[in-house]
Design a protein around this motif. Sequence first.
Motif, PDB file in Angstrom:
ATOM      1  N   PRO A 177      89.162  -1.273  25.050  1.00 30.14           N
ATOM      2  CA  PRO A 177      88.728  -2.644  24.755  1.00 30.14           C
ATOM      3  C   PRO A 177      87.589  -3.120  25.670  1.00 30.14           C
ATOM      4  O   PRO A 177      86.677  -3.803  25.209  1.00 30.14           O
ATOM      5  CB  PRO A 177      90.002  -3.473  24.972  1.00 30.14           C
ATOM      6  CG  PRO A 177      91.116  -2.517  24.752  1.00 30.14           C
ATOM      7  CD  PRO A 177      90.622  -1.207  25.254  1.00 30.14           C
ATOM      8  N   LEU A 178      87.640  -2.772  26.956  1.00 36.02           N
ATOM      9  CA  LEU A 178      86.562  -3.158  27.868  1.00 36.02           C
ATOM     10  C   LEU A 178      85.252  -2.469  27.490  1.00 36.02           C
ATOM     11  O   LEU A 178      84.175  -3.066  27.579  1.00 36.02           O
ATOM     12  CB  LEU A 178      86.943  -2.818  29.306  1.00 36.02           C
ATOM     13  CG  LEU A 178      88.081  -3.626  29.930  1.00 36.02           C
ATOM     14  CD1 LEU A 178      88.424  -3.089  31.305  1.00 36.02           C
ATOM     15  CD2 LEU A 178      87.723  -5.107  30.009  1.00 36.02           C
ATOM     16  N   LEU A 179      85.333  -1.206  27.061  1.00 38.39           N
ATOM     17  CA  LEU A 179      84.146  -0.492  26.606  1.00 38.39           C
ATOM     18  C   LEU A 179      83.550  -1.174  25.380  1.00 38.39           C
ATOM     19  O   LEU A 179      82.322  -1.352  25.288  1.00 38.39           O
ATOM     20  CB  LEU A 179      84.515   0.954  26.280  1.00 38.39           C
ATOM     21  CG  LEU A 179      83.411   1.818  25.661  1.00 38.39           C
ATOM     22  CD1 LEU A 179      82.250   1.993  26.637  1.00 38.39           C
ATOM     23  CD2 LEU A 179      83.965   3.183  25.251  1.00 38.39           C
ATOM     24  N   ALA A 180      84.387  -1.574  24.444  1.00 38.93           N
ATOM     25  CA  ALA A 180      83.903  -2.268  23.237  1.00 38.93           C
ATOM     26  C   ALA A 180      83.222  -3.573  23.602  1.00 38.93           C
ATOM     27  O   ALA A 180      82.183  -3.933  23.020  1.00 38.93           O
ATOM     28  CB  ALA A 180      85.080  -2.521  22.293  1.00 38.93           C
ATOM     29  N   LEU A 181      83.775  -4.293  24.555  1.00 38.20           N
ATOM     30  CA  LEU A 181      83.193  -5.560  24.986  1.00 38.20           C
ATOM     31  C   LEU A 181      81.783  -5.356  25.524  1.00 38.20           C
ATOM     32  O   LEU A 181      80.856  -6.103  25.202  1.00 38.20           O
ATOM     33  CB  LEU A 181      84.094  -6.172  26.064  1.00 38.20           C
ATOM     34  CG  LEU A 181      83.823  -7.610  26.495  1.00 38.20           C
ATOM     35  CD1 LEU A 181      84.036  -8.565  25.340  1.00 38.20           C
ATOM     36  CD2 LEU A 181      84.738  -7.983  27.659  1.00 38.20           C
ATOM     37  N   ASP A 182      81.606  -4.323  26.325  1.00 35.99           N
ATOM     38  CA  ASP A 182      80.293  -4.041  26.905  1.00 35.99           C
ATOM     39  C   ASP A 182      79.316  -3.531  25.845  1.00 35.99           C
ATOM     40  O   ASP A 182      78.147  -3.937  25.800  1.00 35.99           O
ATOM     41  CB  ASP A 182      80.436  -3.008  28.024  1.00 35.99           C
ATOM     42  CG  ASP A 182      79.200  -2.929  28.904  1.00 35.99           C
ATOM     43  OD1 ASP A 182      78.154  -2.497  28.405  1.00 35.99           O
ATOM     44  OD2 ASP A 182      79.289  -3.300  30.094  1.00 35.99           O
ATOM     45  N   LEU A 183      79.765  -2.639  24.967  1.00 31.01           N
ATOM     46  CA  LEU A 183      78.881  -2.086  23.933  1.00 31.01           C
ATOM     47  C   LEU A 183      78.387  -3.156  22.969  1.00 31.01           C
ATOM     48  O   LEU A 183      77.285  -3.068  22.427  1.00 31.01           O
ATOM     49  CB  LEU A 183      79.620  -0.991  23.147  1.00 31.01           C
ATOM     50  CG  LEU A 183      79.915   0.308  23.888  1.00 31.01           C
ATOM     51  CD1 LEU A 183      80.803   1.212  23.039  1.00 31.01           C
ATOM     52  CD2 LEU A 183      78.617   1.037  24.235  1.00 31.01           C
ATOM     53  N   GLY A 184      79.204  -4.169  22.758  1.00 35.78           N
ATOM     54  CA  GLY A 184      78.815  -5.230  21.838  1.00 35.78           C
ATOM     55  C   GLY A 184      77.833  -6.232  22.421  1.00 35.78           C
ATOM     56  O   GLY A 184      77.325  -7.090  21.700  1.00 35.78           O
ATOM     57  N   GLY A 185      77.588  -6.154  23.726  1.00 38.65           N
ATOM     58  CA  GLY A 185      76.624  -7.065  24.336  1.00 38.65           C
ATOM     59  C   GLY A 185      77.150  -7.816  25.532  1.00 38.65           C
ATOM     60  O   GLY A 185      76.427  -8.607  26.141  1.00 38.65           O
ATOM     61  N   GLY A 186      78.408  -7.620  25.890  1.00 34.86           N
ATOM     62  CA  GLY A 186      78.956  -8.287  27.065  1.00 34.86           C
ATOM     63  C   GLY A 186      79.901  -9.416  26.703  1.00 34.86           C
ATOM     64  O   GLY A 186      79.998  -9.841  25.544  1.00 34.86           O
TER      65      GLY A 186
END
Length: 530
Positions: free
Chosen positions: A323-332
């Motif tokens: 989930p943290l990776l997805a948050l960063d990949l989406g733009g923060g």
Amino acid sequence: MTGNHQTLALLLFSAFVAVTLAITTWVSRNRHGSAEEFYAGGRLFSSMENGFAISGDYMSAASFLGVTGLIALYGYDGLLYVVGFFVAWLVVLFLVAELVRNCGRFTLADVVAARMSERPVRIAAGTASVTVSVLYLVAQMVGAGSLVALLLGGTSDAARNWTVIGVGALMVIYVSLGGMRATTWIQIVKAVLLMGGAVALTVLVLVRFHGDFNQLLLSAAGRSGHGDAFLVPGLKYGGDWTARLDFISLGLALVLGTAGLPHILSRFYTVPTARAARRSVVWAIGLIGGFYLMTIVLGFGAAAIVGPKAVRESNAAGNTAVPLLALDLGGGPDSTGGTVLFAVVAAIAFATILAVVAGITLASSASVAHDLYASLRRRHAKVRSEVAVARAAAVGIGVVAIGLGLVARDLNVAFLVGLAFAVAASANLPVLLYSLFWRSFTTRGAVWAVYGGLVPALVLVLLSPVVSGSPDSLFPGVDFQYFPLQNPGLVSIPLGFLAGWLGTVTSVEPPDEAKHAETEVRSLTGAGAV
């Protein structure tokens, strides 16, 4: 987490729960309540449908959350879970799938009892199956708690506790109302969602590094704090002899455990023939293999993009890396893209947990009703429907799993599943293989094989660093650690096979040659299979 994260993710959670409850309700209105319908969905699923359902049943929170977290924290050593989980399917394909489908009806005990005295064998196999299922359920509960705690504030104990309780309640509803048919369709939907989400995240990670996997690995090593040691064996399972033996023990449990998991074996009864069961496994291997290749990219991606330090701060066991990776990949955290991608991934992970717990609960309740209840019921007692008993058992198993999930909430979910695999390989696999392939195997050997693997596995876990004696234990304030390994498989699996052999060679009653011949013909040809 911002209010947007919470609102959108909760809406997606609610949407999936609503859809799956709608499937369950619809299926419950179109069934006739027989044991075959409840346990095996009428045996009407195709190979492809069952392959997707097996994938949905197998790719659990341990895979999506736990394995990626371990890779993000420990690099190369985290890959052991990927290899073990996948290679295990070769054992299932070549030794188990077709034979189990031909010999059994609903549960593992059916296969063993086909040529043994039914009562003692069913009690032993049913007890082992319920134990393995509960351990596996605990891992899913822990994953759900970690996920929703991240959504609602990162470290909220109340959020974790209520999430575990909510997941337990939902799994009881799924199983009690819909049985195998509803559970299968939930798993198919979940498998499609999980594969789609994994593909999307994998593509985004590779795009971030311009398709250069070598650069991804170097970046992960650079942010890990361990340098090149992050990319070679030994970070988690290196050093002293204890860690090395733990590595071997875990690998043995993972490779052999799948063939003894009750919720996986029960899936072979949902197809009409043994040939369809084998084709189901081929479908499952393709889907599961593709998924685990993507978890490697996601694990190293989380290490390179989010960083192990941030992952540990969110969840010490690494369960929130994806989930943290997805948050960063989406733009923060403050971007719309980050909010949307995080919410989607969180909803998919939650869907994963709901689907898997439904399958496990169904398998364990079937063992209680079809094996334990049928064997322990007094001869003149009022006969109750097996399906009614199974529904009541689902409630009891749900309560036990909730309680244990609240206790074990700080452990890595992949690690918890490794313990379940060790117990399955110790108690279920020896009796299954002996029953299928050893002509001289006896009832005493079957009972001894089950208890000879089950009891040592559980005792060794209780005396291991998992429960006490270290800061990361379930009970860090006490110390009754006498067994140095975290996974008992290296000791308990050989003990299961040894106990089965010893019970057989010391049996007074000779094996039933006629029953063995009948079982052998049935297992190899399908003649007389249900």
